[in-house]
Design a protein around this motif. Structure first.
Motif, PDB file in Angstrom:
ATOM      1  N   UNK A 223       0.864  -1.188   0.000  1.00  0.00           N
ATOM      2  CA  UNK A 223       0.000   0.000   0.000  1.00  0.00           C
ATOM      3  C   UNK A 223       0.898   1.235   0.000  1.00  0.00           C
ATOM      4  N   UNK A 224       0.740   2.062  -1.017  1.00  0.00           N
ATOM      5  CA  UNK A 224       1.528   3.292  -1.149  1.00  0.00           C
ATOM      6  C   UNK A 224       0.600   4.440  -0.736  1.00  0.00           C
ATOM      7  N   UNK A 225       0.935   5.099   0.376  1.00  0.00           N
ATOM      8  CA  UNK A 225       0.014   6.072   0.981  1.00  0.00           C
ATOM      9  C   UNK A 225      -0.835   5.371   2.026  1.00  0.00           C
ATOM     10  N   UNK A 226      -0.135   4.617   2.934  1.00  0.00           N
ATOM     11  CA  UNK A 226      -0.804   3.629   3.783  1.00  0.00           C
ATOM     12  C   UNK A 226      -1.139   4.101   5.194  1.00  0.00           C
ATOM     13  N   UNK A 227      -0.872   5.364   5.515  1.00  0.00           N
ATOM     14  CA  UNK A 227      -0.894   5.734   6.933  1.00  0.00           C
ATOM     15  C   UNK A 227      -2.165   6.421   7.403  1.00  0.00           C
ATOM     16  N   UNK A 228      -2.967   6.955   6.496  1.00  0.00           N
ATOM     17  CA  UNK A 228      -4.203   7.655   6.894  1.00  0.00           C
ATOM     18  C   UNK A 228      -5.270   7.400   5.815  1.00  0.00           C
TER      19      UNK A 228
ATOM     20  N   UNK B   5       3.088  12.786  13.598  1.00  0.00           N
ATOM     21  CA  UNK B   5       1.849  12.970  12.839  1.00  0.00           C
ATOM     22  C   UNK B   5       0.933  11.759  13.083  1.00  0.00           C
ATOM     23  N   UNK B   6      -0.342  11.973  12.788  1.00  0.00           N
ATOM     24  CA  UNK B   6      -1.334  10.924  13.036  1.00  0.00           C
ATOM     25  C   UNK B   6      -0.979   9.632  12.292  1.00  0.00           C
ATOM     26  N   UNK B   7      -0.514   9.767  11.065  1.00  0.00           N
ATOM     27  CA  UNK B   7      -0.190   8.586  10.267  1.00  0.00           C
ATOM     28  C   UNK B   7       0.930   7.753  10.885  1.00  0.00           C
ATOM     29  N   UNK B   8       1.805   8.417  11.600  1.00  0.00           N
ATOM     30  CA  UNK B   8       2.881   7.709  12.300  1.00  0.00           C
ATOM     31  C   UNK B   8       2.276   6.837  13.400  1.00  0.00           C
ATOM     32  N   UNK B   9       1.418   7.469  14.224  1.00  0.00           N
ATOM     33  CA  UNK B   9       0.801   6.720  15.332  1.00  0.00           C
ATOM     34  C   UNK B   9      -0.140   5.632  14.802  1.00  0.00           C
ATOM     35  N   UNK B  10      -0.873   5.943  13.728  1.00  0.00           N
ATOM     36  CA  UNK B  10      -1.761   4.919  13.146  1.00  0.00           C
ATOM     37  C   UNK B  10      -0.951   3.695  12.752  1.00  0.00           C
ATOM     38  N   UNK B  11       0.192   3.958  12.112  1.00  0.00           N
ATOM     39  CA  UNK B  11       1.002   2.851  11.606  1.00  0.00           C
ATOM     40  C   UNK B  11       1.564   2.019  12.753  1.00  0.00           C
ATOM     41  N   UNK B  12       2.018   2.705  13.813  1.00  0.00           N
ATOM     42  CA  UNK B  12       2.555   1.964  14.963  1.00  0.00           C
ATOM     43  C   UNK B  12       1.473   1.025  15.511  1.00  0.00           C
ATOM     44  N   UNK B  13       0.256   1.529  15.638  1.00  0.00           N
ATOM     45  CA  UNK B  13      -0.842   0.712  16.181  1.00  0.00           C
ATOM     46  C   UNK B  13      -1.187  -0.424  15.218  1.00  0.00           C
ATOM     47  N   UNK B  14      -1.208  -0.111  13.924  1.00  0.00           N
ATOM     48  CA  UNK B  14      -1.517  -1.151  12.938  1.00  0.00           C
ATOM     49  C   UNK B  14      -0.477  -2.267  12.968  1.00  0.00           C
ATOM     50  N   UNK B  15       0.799  -1.869  12.931  1.00  0.00           N
ATOM     51  CA  UNK B  15       1.877  -2.880  12.896  1.00  0.00           C
ATOM     52  C   UNK B  15       1.793  -3.814  14.100  1.00  0.00           C
TER      53      UNK B  15
END
Ligand code: NAD
Length: 392
Positions: free
Chosen positions: A45-50, A84-94
Motif C-alpha cells: 500500500x503506497x500512501x498507507x498511513x491515513x 503525525x497521526x499517520x505515524x501513530x496509526x502505523x505503529x498501532x496497525x503494525x
C-alpha cells in the motif's frame, strides 16, 4: 505530555497516540465483524498511513489475512512536537497485525523518489516475495520529478472560468460564498504530474521489471466524481484532470501487466473527511449535508467500510470485478443514489449559517476531523500524560 488538538485552518498540528491507536482498533473491529474475504495475501500500500490507504491496508490484513508493506510520508515525534497521526496509526496497525501473526512492514519516505522505490523493492523481495495487490493512495501537495528534478505543485482550482459557490468554515460553522480563480495551463500540467497516474505507472513498471508481481495481480488507485455542486472544483477542475490521467494510466498498466494476467482499476470512492479532502473548498459543506442524509438512510460508511466493501466486490464475485462502462469500480454508488442526491440538492439550495445545524451534520464532520488526529474518542483519557515518542 498532555496532548490537546491544535487546529490551524484545515489541519491539526498535534496528534494523540492513544486516540490514533483507538481509531485503528475500531477499524480493525469493523473489518472483523464482516465475513472474511478470500483475496490478496501479499499487499503493498503506497500512501498507507491515513484515510483510504490506511483503511485499504487494514481491510487487506484483517479481512483477507494479507501480509502488508505500507509506504507513507509521516513525521516522528521531536522534543516539542507530537508525531503525525499517520505515524501513530502505523505503529498501532503494525502491532496489531504482528500480534495476529501477519507480516507488517513500513517504509517512511517520498513515494515519488527513486530511492524509496528501490528500498521498497528490497523489502518486498525479503518480506513478501511477490505482491498480488498494490494500492496507490497517495494524496500529496507536490512531487519532485525523479528524472529532471523539477518540483511540481498541485492546486485545487476550477478550469476555464472562476467559480463561486457556498462553503463552510468548519471551525465556526459560518457558511459563505467563496470564489476561486481558474487555474493556468501550467497549474493544470503540474497538478496532473502530482496527482495523475505517472508515478503509479512507474511503480508498477518497476515491480514488474524486478519480477515482484504475482499472477493475477490487482492494482488500485482512488478517484472521486461527486455531484454537480462540486464539479467545477473537483471533477471538472485541476484535480479532475489528474483523475482522468489516472484512468488513462489504469488502461496502460493493465496492458503492461497482461503477461501476468494483471489488472489496474480506478475505484471511485465516497466523499469522506480525510486530511486531503478537508483542504478542498466547497467539499466540507457538501460532506456535512451528505452525512446527514446518508446517516438518516442508514447507508453512511467511513473509509474502512468503503474499503472492506471494495475488497468484497473485487474478490467476492469469483474473479469478475463489477465496474461501470469506463471500467471504474464504483464505491460511490450509495453516495450517488438518486434519492440521497435529491435530498442533498434540496438542502444545498437552502443552506445558510442559520439552517446548517438542521440541514447538515457539521457535528459529524467535526468529530471525524478530530478523530483523524486521534482526538474526540469517548473512551480515551485526554487528561492522561502520554509518551508521544512512539517507535515504528
Ligand atoms: P490522506 O491525506 O488521508 O492520505 C494520503 C496518504 O498519502 C498518507 O498515507 C500520506 O502519508 C501519503 N503521502 C502523501 N505524500 C506522500 C509522499 N510524497 N510519499 C509517500 N506517501 C505520501 O488522503 P485520502 O483522502 O485517503 O486520499 C487518498 C486517495 O483517495 C487520493 O487519491 C484521493 O484523491 C482519493 N479519494 C479521496 C476521497 C475523500 O473524500 N477523501 C474520495 C475519493 C477518492
Amino acid at each position: 505530555m498532555i496532548i490537546k488538538p491544535k487546529i490551524r485552518g484545515f489541519i491539526c498540528t498535534t496528534a494523540h497516540p492513544e486516540g490514533c491507536a483507538e481509531s485503528v482498533r475500531r477499524q480493525i473491529a469493523a473489518v472483523q465483524a464482516r465475513k472474511p474475504v478470500t483475496g490478496a495475501k501479499k499487499v503493498l500500500v503506497i500512501g498507507a498511513s491515513t484515510g483510504y490507504g490506511l483503511a485499504s491496508r487494514i481491510a487487506a490484513a484483517f479481512g483477507m489475512g494479507a501480509d502488508t508493506i505500507g509506504l507513507f510520508f509521516e513525521r516522528p515525534a521531536t522534543d516539542d512536537r507530537t508525531a503525525t497521526a499517520g505515524w501513530y496509526n502505523t505503529a498501532a496497525f503494525e502491532k496489531a497485525a504482528r500480534e495476529a501473526g501477519l507480516v507488517a512492514e513500513s517504509l517512511n519516505g517520498d513515494a515519488f523518489s527513486q530511492a524509496i522505490k528501490e528500498e521498497a523493492v528490497r523489502l518486498i523481495r525479503e518480506k513478501l516475495g511477490k505482491v498480488d495487490m498494490v494500492v496507490y493512495s497517495v494524496a500529496a501537495p507536490r512531487r519532485t520529478d525523479p528524472v529532471t528534478g523539477e518540483v511540481y505543485g498541485s492546486v485545487l482550482k476550477p478550469i476555464g472560468q472562476s467559480f463561486s459557490n457556498k462553503s463552510v468554515n468548519v471551525q465556526n460553522g459560518v457558511v459563505n460564498e467563496v470564489t476561486m480563480e481558474p487555474a493556468s495551463d501550467e497549474e493544470i500540467r503540474q497538478t496532473i504530474k502530482v496527482m495523475g497516474g505517472e508515478d503509479w505507472i512507474l511503480w508498477m513498471q518497476l515491480l514488474a521489471q524486478e519480477g515482484l508481481v504475482a499472477d493475477n495481480v490487482i492494482t488500485l488507485a482512488y478517484s472521486y466524481i461527486g455531484p454537480e455542486v462540486t464539479h467545477a472544483i473537483y471533477k471538472e477542475g485541476t484535480i479532475g484532470r489528474a483523475k482522468e490521467d489516472l484512468e488513462v494510466a489504469a488502461r496502460q498498466i493493465t496492458a503492461e501487466l497482461a503477461p501476468y494476467g494483471g489488472r489496474a482499476y480506478v475505484s471511485v470512492n465516497k466523499a469522506l473527511v480525510t486530511q486531503a479532502s478537508s483542504a478542498i473548498p466547497v467539499v466540507p459543506l457538501y460532506i456535512s449535508l451528505l452525512y446527514k442524509q446518508m446517516k438518516a438512510q442508514g447507508t453512511h460508511e467511513g473509509c474502512i467500510e468503503q474499503m472492506a466493501r471494495m475488497m468484497e466486490r473485487i474478490y467476492g464475485a469469483g474473479g469478475e470485478v463489477v465496474t461501470d462502462a469506463e471500467g471504474r469500480i464504483r464505491m460511490d454508488d450509495w453516495e450517488m443514489d438518486e434519492g440521497i442526491q435529491a435530498e442533498v440538492n434540496k438542502a444545498w439550495s437552502a443552506i445558510t449559517t442559520e439552517t446548517l445545524p438542521e440541514l447538515g451534520d457539521l457535528e459529524g464532520y467535526r468529530q471525524d476531523f478530530l478523530q483523524l488526529f486521534g482526538f474526540g474518542f469517548d473512551n480515551v483519557d485526554y487528561e492522561a500524560d502520554v509518551n508521544p515518542n512512539v517507535q515504528l
